[in-house]
Write a protein that holds these residues in place. Structure first.
Motif, PDB file in Angstrom:
ATOM      1  N   LYS A   5     -38.650 -37.259  -1.485  1.00 50.22           N
ATOM      2  CA  LYS A   5     -38.838 -36.041  -2.328  1.00 50.22           C
ATOM      3  C   LYS A   5     -37.973 -35.760  -3.462  1.00 50.22           C
ATOM      4  O   LYS A   5     -37.944 -34.621  -3.784  1.00 50.22           O
TER       5      LYS A   5
ATOM      6  N   ASN B 158     -37.729 -32.642   4.264  1.00 48.75           N
ATOM      7  CA  ASN B 158     -38.807 -31.354   3.955  1.00 48.75           C
ATOM      8  C   ASN B 158     -38.177 -30.098   4.279  1.00 48.75           C
ATOM      9  O   ASN B 158     -38.883 -29.091   3.916  1.00 48.75           O
TER      10      ASN B 158
ATOM     11  N   LYS C 295     -42.791 -39.391  -0.339  1.00 52.76           N
ATOM     12  CA  LYS C 295     -42.961 -38.302   0.520  1.00 52.76           C
ATOM     13  C   LYS C 295     -41.488 -38.338   1.346  1.00 52.76           C
ATOM     14  O   LYS C 295     -41.383 -37.232   1.991  1.00 52.76           O
TER      15      LYS C 295
ATOM     16  N   GLU D  64     -47.097 -32.966  -4.773  1.00 50.71           N
ATOM     17  CA  GLU D  64     -46.028 -34.267  -4.807  1.00 50.71           C
ATOM     18  C   GLU D  64     -46.190 -34.811  -6.160  1.00 50.71           C
ATOM     19  O   GLU D  64     -44.980 -34.948  -6.488  1.00 50.71           O
TER      20      GLU D  64
ATOM     21  N   ALA E 241     -39.621 -31.769  -4.222  1.00 48.01           N
ATOM     22  CA  ALA E 241     -41.009 -31.910  -3.739  1.00 48.01           C
ATOM     23  C   ALA E 241     -41.095 -31.135  -2.749  1.00 48.01           C
ATOM     24  O   ALA E 241     -42.133 -31.584  -1.780  1.00 48.01           O
TER      25      ALA E 241
END
Length: 365
Positions: free
Chosen positions: A54, A339, A51, A77, A360
């Motif tokens: 990604k 992100n 996470k 994910e 992701a």
């Protein structure tokens, strides 16, 4: 310093429009190798948390250095990494399956081996009801326990009951896991690792009292990994250690030489006592942890601080630079900053710049 130049910054980076997320490939590879070597020295399996980055490319590099699989935060994910050929995934949060997540998890089990976290009898029974027995060959369960972070996770002494309920419902319980997130507190790294080890020992005993063995005892965070107790743990799941960020720098987990990701920004305004850069919360994120001394750090000017952050601008104090200068800002929380970006601009070891997808990005369901 000449306006427009940043120490240790290549000509290729100078040509990029700002603000932009930059990844130093040399530092990345050095970090990945160091974390893998540390896990091997401790006799622990490494399952890094994807996470943070990604990125399918970064995940492949972690596996090439010896990681046994990946940790992810969500079903989506997991879908992104499975589509990229990564076949051993752990969704390290309790899932509450609705019809959509059930459909997607069943498809995912056709593509990869998947572990799922549970922390209640209800979630275990719901998972068992959602996934037909004939489709569970690639599914493992880990019971999440609370080791002091007080987010999700059952009390360690109650983990055996949750595991027994999951086993009774026909699920394969591989063991237990935790996240010692209180390791992010000032002076909390070693204490959190001790709490983690004690909680996991209690959980292993709780499963044993229910007649269940634990094949996997999983834990770890980037701040606490150096203090991990290999006498109880079998697996580590650090995330930020691959990329680094200002939180880890200020915690003392890493030094600035281990920062692989920065946001390249331009000084667009200069006033008495402060500078304004063109990178704000929509690029850096507004996260500010308990150890943070500002809204990010400047890699090349450690004395500087970002005192105020708005959507598109950062107010910088503690350094004076000409308008047009470029600076490398270290985000407080790299997971969120990544992100917010579509791509990494990757500074290669040869000095050129290429682009890698944040595969992701936005996979939050």
């Amino acid at each position: 310093m000449t306006a427009g130049l940043v120490p240790s910054c290549s000509d290729a980076l100078q040509a990029l429009p700002t603000p932009v997320l930059v990844l130093d490939e040399t530092v990345l590879d050095r970090n990945i190798a160091a974390v893998a070597a540390s896990a091997r020295e401790q006799g622990l399996a490494l399952r890094p948390h994807a996470k943070t980055h990604k990125s399918i490319e970064i995940a492949r590099r972690q596996l090439a250095e010896g990681a046994v699989g990946l940790t992810v935060a969500t079903v989506s994910e997991a879908e992104a990494f499975a589509a990229g050929g990564l076949r051993d995934l752990f969704i390290a949060y309790p899932l509450w399956l609705d019809s959509d997540k059930t459909r997607r998890l069943r498809l995912l089990l056709e593509m990869a081996r998947v572990r799922v976290g549970v922390d209640s009898v209800a979630s275990a029974e719901r998972l068992a009801a959602a996934i037909p027995e004939a489709e569970r060959a690639a599914l493992d369960i880990l019971v999440e326990i609370d080791s002091g972070h007080h987010r999700s996770g059952v009390l360690p002494v109650e983990s055996g009951a949750v595991a027994a309920a999951a086993t009774g419902a026909g699920l394969d319980v591989a063991g237990v896991f935790t996240f010692p997130g209180h390791s992010y507190a000032p002076q909390g790294r070693a204490a959190a690792a001790r709490d983690e080890a004690a909680a996991l020992r209690t959980a292993v005993d709780s499963l044993a009292a229910s007649g269940l063995a634990t094949r996997v005892v999983s834990g770890g965070s980037t701040p606490s990994a150096a203090f991990a107790d290999s006498s109880v743990l079998t697996e580590l799941r650090p995330g930020v250690s691959a990329l680094g960020d200002a939180q880890q720098w200020e915690l003392g987990t890493i030094g600035p030489e281990a920062i692989a990701v920065t946001v390249l920004a331009t000084i667009v305004s200069r006033r008495s006592g402060h500078l304004i850069a063109d990178a704000g919360s929509k690029v850096l994120s507004s996260d500010r942890g308990p150890v943070s001394t500002g809204f990010g750090r400047l890699l090349d000017f450690p004395e500087a601080r970002i005192s105020v952050l708005s959507e598109h601008h950062a107010t910088i104090t503690g350094v004076d630079l000409p308008v047009g200068s470029r600076v490398r800002i270290v985000p407080n929380h790299v997971c969120v900053a990544v992100n917010l970006a579509d791509t990494y601009q990757v500074l290669s070891s040869g000095g050129g710049v290429t682009s890698w997808l944040v595969d992701a990005r936005g996979r939050n369901t």
